[in-house]
Design a protein around this motif. Structure first.
Motif, PDB file in Angstrom:
ATOM      1  N   CYS A 197       0.840  -1.194   0.000  1.00 38.39           N
ATOM      2  CA  CYS A 197       0.000   0.000   0.000  1.00 38.39           C
ATOM      3  C   CYS A 197       0.880   1.250   0.000  1.00 38.39           C
ATOM      4  CB  CYS A 197      -1.028  -0.011   1.122  1.00 38.39           C
ATOM      5  SG  CYS A 197      -0.372  -0.251   2.749  1.00 38.39           S
ATOM      6  N   SER A 198       0.241   2.371  -0.168  1.00 40.56           N
ATOM      7  CA  SER A 198       0.948   3.625  -0.433  1.00 40.56           C
ATOM      8  C   SER A 198       1.764   4.152   0.737  1.00 40.56           C
ATOM      9  CB  SER A 198      -0.048   4.688  -0.877  1.00 40.56           C
ATOM     10  OG  SER A 198      -0.999   4.924   0.146  1.00 40.56           O
ATOM     11  N   ARG A 199       1.441   3.724   1.965  1.00 42.19           N
ATOM     12  CA  ARG A 199       2.133   4.236   3.146  1.00 42.19           C
ATOM     13  C   ARG A 199       1.844   3.341   4.338  1.00 42.19           C
ATOM     14  NH1 ARG A 199      -0.188   9.284   6.013  1.00 42.19           N
ATOM     15  NH2 ARG A 199       0.615   8.077   7.735  1.00 42.19           N
ATOM     16  N   PHE A 200       2.463   3.629   5.457  1.00 43.73           N
ATOM     17  CA  PHE A 200       2.156   2.945   6.714  1.00 43.73           C
ATOM     18  C   PHE A 200       1.005   3.698   7.358  1.00 43.73           C
ATOM     19  CE2 PHE A 200       6.498   1.841   5.842  1.00 43.73           C
ATOM     20  CZ  PHE A 200       6.601   0.530   6.258  1.00 43.73           C
ATOM     21  N   TRP A 201       0.032   2.980   7.870  1.00 41.11           N
ATOM     22  CA  TRP A 201      -1.168   3.608   8.419  1.00 41.11           C
ATOM     23  C   TRP A 201      -1.016   3.871   9.913  1.00 41.11           C
ATOM     24  CZ3 TRP A 201      -3.246   5.781   4.624  1.00 41.11           C
ATOM     25  CH2 TRP A 201      -3.224   5.176   3.375  1.00 41.11           C
ATOM     26  N   VAL A 202      -0.107   4.789  10.221  1.00 38.76           N
ATOM     27  CA  VAL A 202       0.134   5.248  11.579  1.00 38.76           C
ATOM     28  C   VAL A 202       0.616   6.693  11.454  1.00 38.76           C
ATOM     29  CG1 VAL A 202       2.528   4.394  11.579  1.00 38.76           C
ATOM     30  CG2 VAL A 202       1.323   4.694  13.745  1.00 38.76           C
ATOM     31  N   ARG A 215       0.347  -6.281  19.604  1.00 41.75           N
ATOM     32  CA  ARG A 215      -0.095  -7.363  18.727  1.00 41.75           C
ATOM     33  C   ARG A 215       0.990  -7.610  17.675  1.00 41.75           C
ATOM     34  NH1 ARG A 215      -4.864  -4.833  16.390  1.00 41.75           N
ATOM     35  NH2 ARG A 215      -4.167  -3.007  17.496  1.00 41.75           N
ATOM     36  N   PRO A 216       1.137  -8.847  17.217  1.00 34.15           N
ATOM     37  CA  PRO A 216       2.226  -9.192  16.294  1.00 34.15           C
ATOM     38  C   PRO A 216       2.290  -8.344  15.013  1.00 34.15           C
ATOM     39  CG  PRO A 216       1.237 -11.178  17.149  1.00 34.15           C
ATOM     40  CD  PRO A 216       0.387 -10.033  17.640  1.00 34.15           C
ATOM     41  N   LEU A 217       1.157  -8.081  14.380  1.00 32.97           N
ATOM     42  CA  LEU A 217       1.187  -7.296  13.142  1.00 32.97           C
ATOM     43  C   LEU A 217       1.635  -5.856  13.388  1.00 32.97           C
ATOM     44  CD1 LEU A 217      -1.987  -8.506  11.214  1.00 32.97           C
ATOM     45  CD2 LEU A 217       0.391  -8.696  10.461  1.00 32.97           C
ATOM     46  N   LYS A 218       1.165  -5.281  14.471  1.00 35.71           N
ATOM     47  CA  LYS A 218       1.558  -3.916  14.809  1.00 35.71           C
ATOM     48  C   LYS A 218       3.052  -3.869  15.138  1.00 35.71           C
ATOM     49  CE  LYS A 218      -1.380  -1.109  16.476  1.00 35.71           C
ATOM     50  NZ  LYS A 218      -2.257  -0.188  17.186  1.00 35.71           N
ATOM     51  N   ARG A 219       3.520  -4.860  15.878  1.00 36.93           N
ATOM     52  CA  ARG A 219       4.948  -4.940  16.220  1.00 36.93           C
ATOM     53  C   ARG A 219       5.784  -5.079  14.946  1.00 36.93           C
ATOM     54  NH1 ARG A 219       4.693  -8.461  20.159  1.00 36.93           N
ATOM     55  NH2 ARG A 219       4.695 -10.259  18.801  1.00 36.93           N
ATOM     56  N   GLU A 220       5.340  -5.927  14.032  1.00 44.02           N
ATOM     57  CA  GLU A 220       6.041  -6.115  12.754  1.00 44.02           C
ATOM     58  C   GLU A 220       6.105  -4.794  11.983  1.00 44.02           C
ATOM     59  OE1 GLU A 220       5.374  -8.531   8.544  1.00 44.02           O
ATOM     60  OE2 GLU A 220       4.164  -9.096  10.276  1.00 44.02           O
ATOM     61  N   MET A 221       5.006  -4.061  11.971  1.00 43.55           N
ATOM     62  CA  MET A 221       4.976  -2.777  11.272  1.00 43.55           C
ATOM     63  C   MET A 221       5.979  -1.802  11.881  1.00 43.55           C
ATOM     64  SD  MET A 221       1.891   0.015  10.907  1.00 43.55           S
ATOM     65  CE  MET A 221       1.937   0.414  12.655  1.00 43.55           C
ATOM     66  N   PHE A 222       5.973  -1.702  13.205  1.00 45.04           N
ATOM     67  CA  PHE A 222       6.886  -0.753  13.849  1.00 45.04           C
ATOM     68  C   PHE A 222       8.353  -1.157  13.680  1.00 45.04           C
ATOM     69  CE2 PHE A 222       3.127   0.802  16.298  1.00 45.04           C
ATOM     70  CZ  PHE A 222       3.196   2.113  15.829  1.00 45.04           C
ATOM     71  N   ALA A 252       4.360   0.975   1.966  1.00 50.23           N
ATOM     72  CA  ALA A 252       4.440  -0.128   2.928  1.00 50.23           C
ATOM     73  C   ALA A 252       4.268  -1.457   2.195  1.00 50.23           C
ATOM     74  CB  ALA A 252       3.364   0.025   3.992  1.00 50.23           C
ATOM     75  N   PRO A 253       4.906  -2.509   2.680  1.00 50.55           N
ATOM     76  CA  PRO A 253       4.790  -3.808   2.005  1.00 50.55           C
ATOM     77  C   PRO A 253       3.415  -4.463   2.156  1.00 50.55           C
ATOM     78  CG  PRO A 253       6.153  -3.999   3.970  1.00 50.55           C
ATOM     79  CD  PRO A 253       5.849  -2.541   3.797  1.00 50.55           C
ATOM     80  N   LYS A 254       2.661  -4.020   3.158  1.00 55.25           N
ATOM     81  CA  LYS A 254       1.307  -4.548   3.359  1.00 55.25           C
ATOM     82  C   LYS A 254       0.540  -3.602   4.274  1.00 55.25           C
ATOM     83  CE  LYS A 254       2.770  -7.865   6.914  1.00 55.25           C
ATOM     84  NZ  LYS A 254       2.773  -9.311   7.229  1.00 55.25           N
ATOM     85  N   PHE A 255      -0.727  -3.915   4.524  1.00 50.16           N
ATOM     86  CA  PHE A 255      -1.583  -3.065   5.348  1.00 50.16           C
ATOM     87  C   PHE A 255      -1.329  -3.223   6.852  1.00 50.16           C
ATOM     88  CE2 PHE A 255      -3.848  -2.505   1.452  1.00 50.16           C
ATOM     89  CZ  PHE A 255      -4.582  -1.348   1.586  1.00 50.16           C
TER      90      PHE A 255
END
Length: 145
Positions: free
Chosen positions: A47-52, A74-81, A112-115
């Motif tokens: 996607c175009s950016r990180f949603w934070v 949560r794992p996905l949020k941790r992965e994003m950060f 971003a590589p994913k949502f």
């Protein structure tokens, strides 16, 4: 690169639009529509950016720099950060004079590589936004039954 104005609401609307566009793209590319598979595909799409927000990212980056392993997230949020942190470090090499906040803002605006959300969260967002999305596109009657 897009400019960040700090508005959480704008970011939320932008994220919903990105999700809806990706939904339409996935639906058009499938011969058989299986909703659960569609939402799994959407959340793992670039996607175009990180949603934070840049501010939230800077706060978390400061925590990581102090040794926080983000184990309470949560794992996905941790992965994003962790991905944002990796990018902040890259940006810091090129711009050592930039503040952490500025680096974080630049990082979250990169593609971003994913949502970084679960398929069930994407599904909830989709169904909440669907009516307005199709109304704006002039397709409401087609999807209202």
């Amino acid at each position: 690169m897009a400019k960040y104005n700090g508005s959480k609401l704008e970011c939320s609307e932008e994220r919903i639009n990105a999700l809806m566009v990706e939904y339409d793209r996935c639906i058009m590319s499938c011969s058989v529509v299986r909703r659960h598979e569609i939402f799994k595909k959407i959340v793992n799409s670039p996607c175009s950016r990180f949603w934070v927000s840049g501010f939230r990212a800077a706060v978390v980056m400061a925590g990581i720099m102090r040794g926080d392993d983000l184990s309470g997230m949560r794992p996905l949020k941790r992965e994003m950060f962790h991905e944002i942190y990796r990018r902040v470090l890259e940006l810091q090499k090129r711009h050592p004079d930039y503040s952490l906040y500025r680096l974080a803002c630049l990082a979250v605006l990169q593609p971003a590589p994913k949502f970084y959300m679960s398929p069930s969260s994407a599904k909830i967002m989709f169904y909440k936004a669907k009516k307005e999305w199709y109304r704006r596109k002039g397709l409401l009657r087609k999807y209202s039954h």
